[in-house]
Scaffold this active site. Structure first.
Site, PDB file in Angstrom:
ATOM      1  N   LYS A 157       0.755  -1.723  -0.243  1.00 24.45           N
ATOM      2  CA  LYS A 157      -0.046   0.451   0.225  1.00 24.45           C
ATOM      3  C   LYS A 157       1.003   1.537  -0.234  1.00 24.45           C
ATOM      4  O   LYS A 157       1.352   1.283   0.989  1.00 24.45           O
ATOM      5  CB  LYS A 157      -1.078  -0.010   1.010  1.00 24.45           C
ATOM      6  CG  LYS A 157      -2.330   0.562   0.807  1.00 24.45           C
ATOM      7  CD  LYS A 157      -3.291  -0.135   2.143  1.00 24.45           C
ATOM      8  CE  LYS A 157      -3.855   1.241   2.605  1.00 24.45           C
ATOM      9  NZ  LYS A 157      -5.513   1.379   1.407  1.00 24.45           N
TER      10      LYS A 157
HETATM   11  C1  LIG Z   1      -5.841  -0.337  -3.913  1.00 20.26           C
HETATM   12  C2  LIG Z   1      -6.528  -1.113  -2.916  1.00 20.26           C
HETATM   13  N1  LIG Z   1      -7.258  -2.602  -3.329  1.00 20.26           N
HETATM   14  C3  LIG Z   1      -8.141  -2.924  -1.974  1.00 20.26           C
HETATM   15  C4  LIG Z   1      -8.132  -2.377  -0.960  1.00 20.26           C
HETATM   16  C5  LIG Z   1      -8.696  -3.834  -0.092  1.00 20.26           C
HETATM   17  O1  LIG Z   1      -8.069  -3.927   0.634  1.00 20.26           O
HETATM   18  P1  LIG Z   1      -8.452  -3.812   2.272  1.00 20.26           P
HETATM   19  O2  LIG Z   1      -9.360  -4.305   2.095  1.00 20.26           O
HETATM   20  O3  LIG Z   1      -7.572  -4.580   3.006  1.00 20.26           O
HETATM   21  O4  LIG Z   1      -8.831  -3.081   3.302  1.00 20.26           O
HETATM   22  C6  LIG Z   1      -7.667  -1.466  -0.794  1.00 20.26           C
HETATM   23  C7  LIG Z   1      -8.083  -0.852   0.497  1.00 20.26           C
HETATM   24  O5  LIG Z   1      -7.149  -0.966   1.364  1.00 20.26           O
HETATM   25  C8  LIG Z   1      -7.066  -0.549  -1.583  1.00 20.26           C
HETATM   26  O6  LIG Z   1      -6.431   0.706  -1.405  1.00 20.26           O
END
Ligand SMILES: Cc1ncc(COP(=O)(O)O)c(C=O)c1O
Length: 308
Positions: A157
């Site tokens: 991230k």
């Molecule tokens: C690009 C992206 N994909 C997917 C997600 C979903 O991830 P999570 O379920 O861990 O929040 C997020 C959110 O954080 C994201 O920024």
């Protein structure tokens, strides 16, 4: 947006107004930071605030940091402890969002990852829905492509990669859509701008595998478990073609922010009946019970903030 009252900053909790960085900060200039996004859910019956899967979130956060060569002197359990202390200081008794950031605090000119000093900060704010039409969103297929693992790895991230997400989201919303589905360089579906993606085809729930330039979502993992173990459905991690989305019975996004949002139209084409489908509806109900600590078998996924 209301600003937080406090921040975990340079190893302790300080008033938010004291959590400041200089304009030359490396991450501010070059996007060389990583972040997380967790939710706290208020359970009114129990008068308790539950953080959903904090250890899993911080494990991924530290892995994202590792990709950028950031070595923090903290474990995921330390980060959970700091978060609980922060939420107690904020005295939050409502649903909230928690944002940890690891950034290079060095105030220097020079693009690189080595020889820099990572810092951890965490803040939290009260938070409700992230998207407006959770039960029926109209999305488009973005003309932007998802960042590739050999460009900026989507599995981390990474702050700078969210410029890609910002292009995707802004163009979708300015064109009148709620969100966008993003394709990889090879034309297969990757995910949304900041959420993972699922379709139902011929009764099987399908989602792109982790090698399709997706963030390895914690909600995605939770959803796959609930679909298989509680709703008794087959779940396949496989490549998804663009036109499969047009023929799907149901489609939805999931993520900490978006939670579970039904996609009922893609580029003016109805998905299935064009209304919230039964699988997405049942999944949403179950998910909201799970995150608030109301399902005994999943209770250990929810970490309580307040001592009883
Ligand atoms: C690009 C992206 N994909 C997917 C997600 C979903 O991830 P999570 O379920 O861990 O929040 C997020 C959110 O954080 C994201 O920024």
């Amino acid at each position: 947006m209301t600003l937080p009252n406090f921040a975990f900053f340079k190893g302790r909790i300080v008033p938010y107004s004291e959590a400041k960085v200089g304009v030359l900060t490396h991450t501010l200039n070059y996007g060389t930071g990583v972040f997380g996004g967790l939710r706290g859910y208020w359970n009114n019956d129990e008068q308790q605030l539950f953080i959903f899967r904090p250890l899993d979130h911080y494990r991924r956060f530290l892995e994202s940091a590792k990709l950028l060569l950031m070595e923090l002197p903290y474990s995921e359990s330390d980060a959970v402890r700091f978060t609980i202390d922060l939420l107690k200081a904020e005295n939050l008794r409502t649903d909230c969002y928690i944002r940890p950031i690891c950034y290079y605090g060095d105030e220097i000119i020079g693009v690189r990852l080595h020889g820099l000093h990572p810092e951890l900060t965490i803040v939290s704010i009260p938070f409700g829905s992230y998207v407006e039409n959770e039960e029926g969103s109209h999305v488009t297929i973005s003309s932007w492509k998802r960042v590739d693992d050999n460009m900026i790895p989507a599995r981390g991230k990474i702050a700078g990669a969210y410029v890609n997400s910002a292009f995707i989201k802004t163009d979708a919303q300015r064109a009148g859509f709620d969100e966008a589905i993003v394709l990889n360089q090879d034309g297969h579906v990757s995910e949304g701008s900041a959420e993972n993606f699922f379709i139902v085809r011929k009764g099987v729930v399908c989602t792109p595998p982790i090698t399709e330039n997706i963030l390895e979502g914690i909600t995605r993992r939770t959803v796959m478990m609930l679909l298989r173990d509680d709703l008794g459905l087959e779940v396949a991690e496989r490549q998804i073609d663009r036109t499969e989305v047009y023929l799907a019975e149901e489609a939805f996004f999931c993520g900490t922010g978006v939670q579970i949002a039904a996609i009922t139209k893609v580029d003016y084409r109805p998905v299935g009946t064009g209304k919230l489908g039964p699988i997405t509806r049942d999944l949403r109900r179950l998910y909201f019970d799970v995150v608030r600590g109301r399902v005994p078998k999943y209770r250990e996924l929810c970490t309580p903030v307040y001592q009883k």
